[in-house]
Design a protein around this motif. Structure first.
Motif, PDB file in Angstrom:
ATOM      1  N   GLY A   1       8.795   9.924   2.542  1.00 15.30           N
ATOM      2  CA  GLY A   1       7.763  10.031   1.520  1.00 15.30           C
ATOM      3  C   GLY A   1       8.027  11.199   0.590  1.00 15.30           C
ATOM      4  O   GLY A   1       8.936  12.000   0.807  1.00 15.30           O
ATOM      5  N   GLY A   2       7.229  11.276  -0.469  1.00 13.99           N
ATOM      6  CA  GLY A   2       7.382  12.381  -1.412  1.00 13.99           C
ATOM      7  C   GLY A   2       6.626  12.117  -2.689  1.00 13.99           C
ATOM      8  O   GLY A   2       5.811  11.192  -2.771  1.00 13.99           O
ATOM      9  N   LEU A   3       6.905  12.956  -3.682  1.00 12.86           N
ATOM     10  CA  LEU A   3       6.281  12.846  -4.998  1.00 12.86           C
ATOM     11  C   LEU A   3       7.280  12.216  -5.955  1.00 12.86           C
ATOM     12  O   LEU A   3       8.430  12.665  -6.052  1.00 12.86           O
ATOM     13  N   VAL A   4       6.844  11.178  -6.663  1.00 12.94           N
ATOM     14  CA  VAL A   4       7.727  10.482  -7.589  1.00 12.94           C
ATOM     15  C   VAL A   4       6.923  10.074  -8.815  1.00 12.94           C
ATOM     16  O   VAL A   4       5.708   9.864  -8.726  1.00 12.94           O
TER      17      VAL A   4
ATOM     18  N   SER B   1      11.448   5.180  -7.514  1.00 10.15           N
ATOM     19  CA  SER B   1      11.675   4.499  -6.238  1.00 10.15           C
ATOM     20  C   SER B   1      11.688   5.495  -5.084  1.00 10.15           C
ATOM     21  O   SER B   1      12.010   6.677  -5.263  1.00 10.15           O
ATOM     22  N   LEU B   2      11.343   4.991  -3.919  1.00  8.92           N
ATOM     23  CA  LEU B   2      11.449   5.729  -2.665  1.00  8.92           C
ATOM     24  C   LEU B   2      11.827   4.754  -1.567  1.00  8.92           C
ATOM     25  O   LEU B   2      11.504   3.555  -1.655  1.00  8.92           O
ATOM     26  N   ARG B   3      12.502   5.253  -0.537  1.00  9.55           N
ATOM     27  CA  ARG B   3      12.761   4.439   0.637  1.00  9.55           C
ATOM     28  C   ARG B   3      12.186   5.151   1.853  1.00  9.55           C
ATOM     29  O   ARG B   3      12.594   6.269   2.175  1.00  9.55           O
ATOM     30  N   LEU B   4      11.253   4.497   2.517  1.00 11.02           N
ATOM     31  CA  LEU B   4      10.667   5.017   3.740  1.00 11.02           C
ATOM     32  C   LEU B   4      11.454   4.511   4.940  1.00 11.02           C
ATOM     33  O   LEU B   4      11.953   3.397   4.940  1.00 11.02           O
ATOM     34  N   SER B   5      11.526   5.366   5.965  1.00 14.42           N
ATOM     35  CA  SER B   5      12.176   4.986   7.214  1.00 14.42           C
ATOM     36  C   SER B   5      11.220   5.214   8.370  1.00 14.42           C
ATOM     37  O   SER B   5      10.361   6.105   8.314  1.00 14.42           O
TER      38      SER B   5
ATOM     39  N   LEU C   1       7.342   2.064  -8.647  1.00 15.61           N
ATOM     40  CA  LEU C   1       6.113   2.595  -8.060  1.00 15.61           C
ATOM     41  C   LEU C   1       5.048   2.853  -9.120  1.00 15.61           C
ATOM     42  O   LEU C   1       5.361   3.226 -10.259  1.00 15.61           O
ATOM     43  N   LYS C   2       3.811   2.647  -8.702  1.00 16.17           N
ATOM     44  CA  LYS C   2       2.650   2.832  -9.589  1.00 16.17           C
ATOM     45  C   LYS C   2       1.723   3.884  -8.978  1.00 16.17           C
ATOM     46  O   LYS C   2       1.732   4.072  -7.750  1.00 16.17           O
ATOM     47  N   PRO C   3       0.907   4.539  -9.804  1.00 13.74           N
ATOM     48  CA  PRO C   3      -0.033   5.526  -9.244  1.00 13.74           C
ATOM     49  C   PRO C   3      -0.921   4.942  -8.139  1.00 13.74           C
ATOM     50  O   PRO C   3      -1.256   5.657  -7.184  1.00 13.74           O
ATOM     51  N   GLU C   4      -1.257   3.679  -8.232  1.00 12.27           N
ATOM     52  CA  GLU C   4      -2.105   3.066  -7.203  1.00 12.27           C
ATOM     53  C   GLU C   4      -1.385   2.849  -5.871  1.00 12.27           C
ATOM     54  O   GLU C   4      -2.008   2.462  -4.888  1.00 12.27           O
ATOM     55  N   ASP C   5      -0.085   3.122  -5.830  1.00 14.02           N
ATOM     56  CA  ASP C   5       0.655   3.076  -4.563  1.00 14.02           C
ATOM     57  C   ASP C   5       0.508   4.380  -3.786  1.00 14.02           C
ATOM     58  O   ASP C   5       0.965   4.475  -2.638  1.00 14.02           O
TER      59      ASP C   5
ATOM     60  N   THR D   1       3.178   9.991  -3.062  1.00 13.85           N
ATOM     61  CA  THR D   1       2.348  10.314  -4.214  1.00 13.85           C
ATOM     62  C   THR D   1       3.091   9.923  -5.479  1.00 13.85           C
ATOM     63  O   THR D   1       4.232  10.346  -5.692  1.00 13.85           O
ATOM     64  N   VAL D   2       2.455   9.097  -6.299  1.00 14.84           N
ATOM     65  CA  VAL D   2       3.064   8.613  -7.530  1.00 14.84           C
ATOM     66  C   VAL D   2       2.268   9.165  -8.708  1.00 14.84           C
ATOM     67  O   VAL D   2       1.071   8.890  -8.838  1.00 14.84           O
ATOM     68  N   SER D   3       2.943   9.934  -9.536  1.00 11.11           N
ATOM     69  CA  SER D   3       2.266  10.526 -10.701  1.00 11.11           C
ATOM     70  C   SER D   3       2.433   9.634 -11.924  1.00 11.11           C
ATOM     71  O   SER D   3       3.444   8.947 -12.075  1.00 11.11           O
ATOM     72  N   SER D   4       1.433   9.685 -12.787  1.00 16.14           N
ATOM     73  CA  SER D   4       1.467   8.832 -13.991  1.00 16.14           C
ATOM     74  C   SER D   4       2.147   9.524 -15.149  1.00 16.14           C
ATOM     75  O   SER D   4       2.443  10.707 -15.095  1.00 16.14           O
TER      76      SER D   4
END
Length: 127
Positions: free
Chosen positions: A9-12, A17-21, A85-89, A124-127
């Motif tokens: 996870g993280g801030l994007v 894009s992000l990849r969770l494991s 990714l969208k802020p609502e994610d 966390t997805v910033s707009s």
């Protein structure tokens, strides 16, 4: 017992894009279904995607076409590739596993059907 540890996870920024494991240990052989859930502050924990022992997948409508769930059996690891990714994610993302076996193309959708949960990883997805 199954232990699950999420990471990735993280801030994007929106569109990123992000990849969770999720690495599993313990009684791996008992797992028949895997899932990713997410929970935003003040909201219910919602299903994002599932994958079963036959590698059949299911996606919530909100992520269909943007997220991909996959598994690496050799590494006992579940993944969630998240694109566009969208802020609502924005949410805490949780990995979960279930001993319940399902027929092909029958997703396991109810939270109560999952036995073990990880501690979560924040996205966390910033707009």
């Amino acid at each position: 017992q199954v232990q699950l540890v999420e990471s990735g996870g993280g801030l994007v920024q929106a569109g990123g894009s992000l990849r969770l494991s999720c690495v599993a240990s313990g009684n791996i052989i008992s797992i028949n279904n895997w899932a990713w859930y997410r929970q935003a502050p003040g909201k219910e924990r919602d299903l994002v995607a599932t994958i079963n022992s036959g590698l059949s997948t299911y996606y919530a409508d909100s992520v269909k076409g943007r997220f991909t769930i996959s598994r690496d059996n050799a590494k006992n690891t579940l993944y969630l590739q998240m694109n566009n990714l969208k802020p609502e994610d924005t949410a805490m993302y949780y990995c979960a596993t279930s001993r319940i076996a399902t027929t092909p193309y029958t997703p396991l959708k109810m939270k109560g059907q999952y036995d073990y949960w990880g501690q979560g990883t924040q996205v966390t997805v910033s707009s």
